[in-house]
Design a protein around this motif. Structure first.
Motif, mmCIF file in Angstrom:
data_model
loop_
_atom_site.group_PDB
_atom_site.id
_atom_site.type_symbol
_atom_site.label_atom_id
_atom_site.label_comp_id
_atom_site.label_asym_id
_atom_site.label_seq_id
_atom_site.Cartn_x
_atom_site.Cartn_y
_atom_site.Cartn_z
ATOM 1 N N PHE A 149 0.862 -1.232 -0.062
ATOM 2 C CA PHE A 149 0.037 0.087 0.169
ATOM 3 C C PHE A 149 0.969 1.106 -0.008
ATOM 4 N N CYS A 150 0.503 2.207 -0.744
ATOM 5 C CA CYS A 150 1.215 3.569 -0.791
ATOM 6 C C CYS A 150 0.298 4.632 -1.213
ATOM 7 N N VAL A 151 0.296 5.971 -0.485
ATOM 8 C CA VAL A 151 -0.191 7.115 -0.784
ATOM 9 C C VAL A 151 0.541 8.115 -0.697
ATOM 10 N N TYR A 152 0.749 9.132 -1.531
ATOM 11 C CA TYR A 152 1.346 10.276 -1.189
ATOM 12 C C TYR A 152 0.291 11.449 -0.721
ATOM 13 N N ILE A 153 0.782 12.195 0.190
ATOM 14 C CA ILE A 153 -0.335 13.400 0.696
ATOM 15 C C ILE A 153 0.157 14.569 0.385
ATOM 16 N N ARG A 154 -0.733 15.491 0.125
ATOM 17 C CA ARG A 154 -0.459 16.929 -0.142
ATOM 18 C C ARG A 154 -0.352 17.556 1.455
ATOM 19 N N PRO A 155 0.731 18.386 1.551
ATOM 20 C CA PRO A 155 1.000 19.049 2.859
ATOM 21 C C PRO A 155 -0.117 20.258 2.726
ATOM 22 N N GLN A 156 -0.876 20.355 4.082
ATOM 23 C CA GLN A 156 -1.580 21.543 4.104
ATOM 24 C C GLN A 156 -1.597 22.419 5.378
ATOM 25 N N VAL A 157 -0.812 21.780 6.285
ATOM 26 C CA VAL A 157 -0.767 22.617 7.569
ATOM 27 C C VAL A 157 0.428 23.230 7.828
ATOM 28 N N HIS A 158 1.545 22.791 7.441
ATOM 29 C CA HIS A 158 2.750 23.853 7.556
ATOM 30 C C HIS A 158 3.112 24.131 6.144
ATOM 31 N N ARG A 159 3.422 25.755 6.253
ATOM 32 C CA ARG A 159 3.760 26.366 4.896
ATOM 33 C C ARG A 159 5.246 25.899 4.401
ATOM 34 N N ARG A 160 6.097 25.501 5.444
ATOM 35 C CA ARG A 160 7.285 25.406 4.575
ATOM 36 C C ARG A 160 7.923 23.954 5.105
ATOM 37 N N LEU A 161 8.943 23.267 4.396
ATOM 38 C CA LEU A 161 9.305 21.989 4.570
ATOM 39 C C LEU A 161 10.603 22.114 5.409
ATOM 40 N N ASN A 162 10.663 21.160 6.462
ATOM 41 C CA ASN A 162 11.979 21.376 6.935
ATOM 42 C C ASN A 162 13.268 20.679 6.356
ATOM 43 N N ARG A 163 14.322 20.794 6.763
ATOM 44 C CA ARG A 163 15.542 20.189 6.013
ATOM 45 C C ARG A 163 15.270 18.761 5.660
ATOM 46 N N THR A 164 14.912 17.813 6.649
ATOM 47 C CA THR A 164 14.629 16.613 6.433
ATOM 48 C C THR A 164 13.926 16.328 5.429
ATOM 49 N N ALA A 165 12.645 17.016 5.323
ATOM 50 C CA ALA A 165 11.567 16.694 4.242
ATOM 51 C C ALA A 165 11.910 17.100 2.885
ATOM 52 N N LYS A 166 12.638 18.085 2.948
ATOM 53 C CA LYS A 166 13.287 18.650 1.501
ATOM 54 C C LYS A 166 13.997 17.492 0.809
ATOM 55 N N GLN A 167 14.718 16.561 1.615
ATOM 56 C CA GLN A 167 15.722 15.711 1.004
ATOM 57 C C GLN A 167 15.159 14.265 0.891
ATOM 58 N N LEU A 168 13.704 14.306 1.057
ATOM 59 C CA LEU A 168 13.079 12.878 0.805
ATOM 60 C C LEU A 168 13.050 12.698 -0.683
ATOM 61 N N PRO A 169 13.506 11.360 -1.067
ATOM 62 C CA PRO A 169 13.442 11.389 -2.621
ATOM 63 C C PRO A 169 12.279 11.259 -3.463
ATOM 64 N N GLU A 170 11.092 11.097 -2.771
ATOM 65 C CA GLU A 170 9.826 11.349 -3.480
ATOM 66 C C GLU A 170 9.072 12.677 -3.059
ATOM 67 N N ILE A 171 9.752 13.802 -2.550
ATOM 68 C CA ILE A 171 9.080 14.748 -1.898
ATOM 69 C C ILE A 171 8.212 15.279 -3.071
ATOM 70 N N GLN A 172 8.558 15.445 -4.271
ATOM 71 C CA GLN A 172 7.627 16.071 -5.300
ATOM 72 C C GLN A 172 6.440 15.345 -5.533
ATOM 73 N N ALA A 173 6.427 14.040 -5.319
ATOM 74 C CA ALA A 173 5.188 13.340 -5.285
ATOM 75 C C ALA A 173 4.175 13.794 -4.373
ATOM 76 N N SER A 174 4.532 14.062 -3.044
ATOM 77 C CA SER A 174 3.869 14.502 -2.435
ATOM 78 C C SER A 174 3.340 15.941 -2.504
ATOM 79 N N LEU A 175 4.209 16.889 -2.902
ATOM 80 C CA LEU A 175 3.741 18.216 -3.207
ATOM 81 C C LEU A 175 2.904 18.287 -4.516
ATOM 82 N N GLN A 176 2.799 17.423 -5.361
ATOM 83 C CA GLN A 176 2.053 17.428 -6.439
ATOM 84 C C GLN A 176 0.963 16.670 -6.421
ATOM 85 N N SER A 177 0.677 15.908 -5.316
ATOM 86 C CA SER A 177 -0.360 14.871 -5.191
ATOM 87 C C SER A 177 -1.788 15.851 -4.848
#
Length: 311
Positions: free
Chosen positions: A39-67
């Protein structure tokens, strides 16, 4: 059994939420068994307006931002995929808590597993350590081919499931217990008889009495003095009894007031049943009683008299 992994963003703002960006999971036919579904789902962030340094380095971060999927839809899909499966596992202790934190934020029903296995703890115990070993280190140790990127929730869930095959069955059983409880479960001991404590004129005297505070290591029989008690319902008092050579044990003191007004009780080191562990957890989260130092005023007075005596 469902092996769960999450990726999330801990924002820079004041909202206390580890916002989930991806939910990944695999289903095993049994603990340590074969992967039968994913099972896998990518979720669009809605609460925090900025990503922290760890989240920015996730290999699939664009999949979440575009979900186009929000947390409510992704979480409901996950619950439907889990079905009636009540056994969950993860690498560490944070996944279930973080998932429920997000569910509470969005006013959604909590996930209430029947059993939660900490596979990081199970693998560490198999190797004879209590260190928090990294997943990549465990994958390398088990010589599992690194064909997928780490820090992708589905990939990490699959790696976790594969590593779980190296964990011993007894260690898997221990890993179903809260990590704080393991310090009391790793040293088996023979059943110990209860010791009477009392009579004492007051409850305070009973908690401070020598008969109540004198503990014994159930392995070596060494004498150990109790410094404090924790309690939540005033019928039983608990403490962490620590032997330098044999580790930690749960000590319990049950007190009651008899018809003559005296306080009497029984002190024991109980067998570690789920009920005892739960009562101990409640006591540690409840009230704390610090015992008076042994000897008290009488000992200090005796010491002063010795100083005043001429040579």
């Amino acid at each position: 059994m469902v092996v769960l992994d999450l990726e999330w963003n801990r924002g820079y703002d004041k909202t206390p939420l580890d916002e989930i960006l991806q939910i990944g999971a695999v289903r095993l036919d049994r603990p340590g068994g074969t992967i039968v579904d994913t099972f896998c789902v990518y979720i669009r962030p809605q609460v925090h307006r900025r990503l922290n340094r760890t989240a920015k380095q996730l290999p699939e971060i664009q999949a979440s931002l575009q979900s186009q999927m929000d947390f409510q839809e992704g979480y409901e899909r996950f619950l439907r995929w889990c079905g009636q499966d009540g056994d969950f596992a993860a690498w560490g202790c944070d996944e279930i808590d973080t998932l429920n934190q997000n569910a509470a934020y969005w006013h959604l029903p909590q996930l209430c597993p029947r059993t939660v296995y900490d596979l990081q703890t199970a693998f560490s115990l198999t190797l004879g350590t209590m260190q928090n070993l990294a997943l990549w280190w465990a994958v390398d140790y088990c010589r599992i081919p690194e064909v997928f990127d780490f820090h992708n929730a589905l990939n990490d869930a699959m790696y976790t499931a594969l590593v779980s095959r190296w964990a011993g069955e007894d260690c898997l059983a221990l890993a179903a217990q809260p990590r704080w409880a393991l310090r009391y479960m790793l040293r088996p001991f023979q059943p110990q008889p209860s010791r009477p404590a009392g009579a004492y004129p007051t409850l305070s005297a009973a908690l401070n009495g020598r008969g109540s505070r004198r503990g014994t290591c159930p392995v070596c029989g060494g004498e150990l003095w109790i410094q404090s008690w924790d309690f939540w319902d005033r019928r039983a008092y608990y403490t962490d009894l620590h032997c330098p050579d044999h580790g930690h044990f749960i000590c319990r003191l049950a007190l009651s007031r008899s018809a003559d007004g005296q306080w009497r009780g029984l002190q024991d080191i109980p067998a570690l049943t789920p009920e005892v562990l739960e009562d101990f957890r409640k006591a540690r989260a409840g009230e704390h009683y610090l015992c008076r130092s042994r000897g008290g005023k009488r000992r200090r007075a005796r010491r002063r008299r010795r100083k005043e005596t001429p040579a």
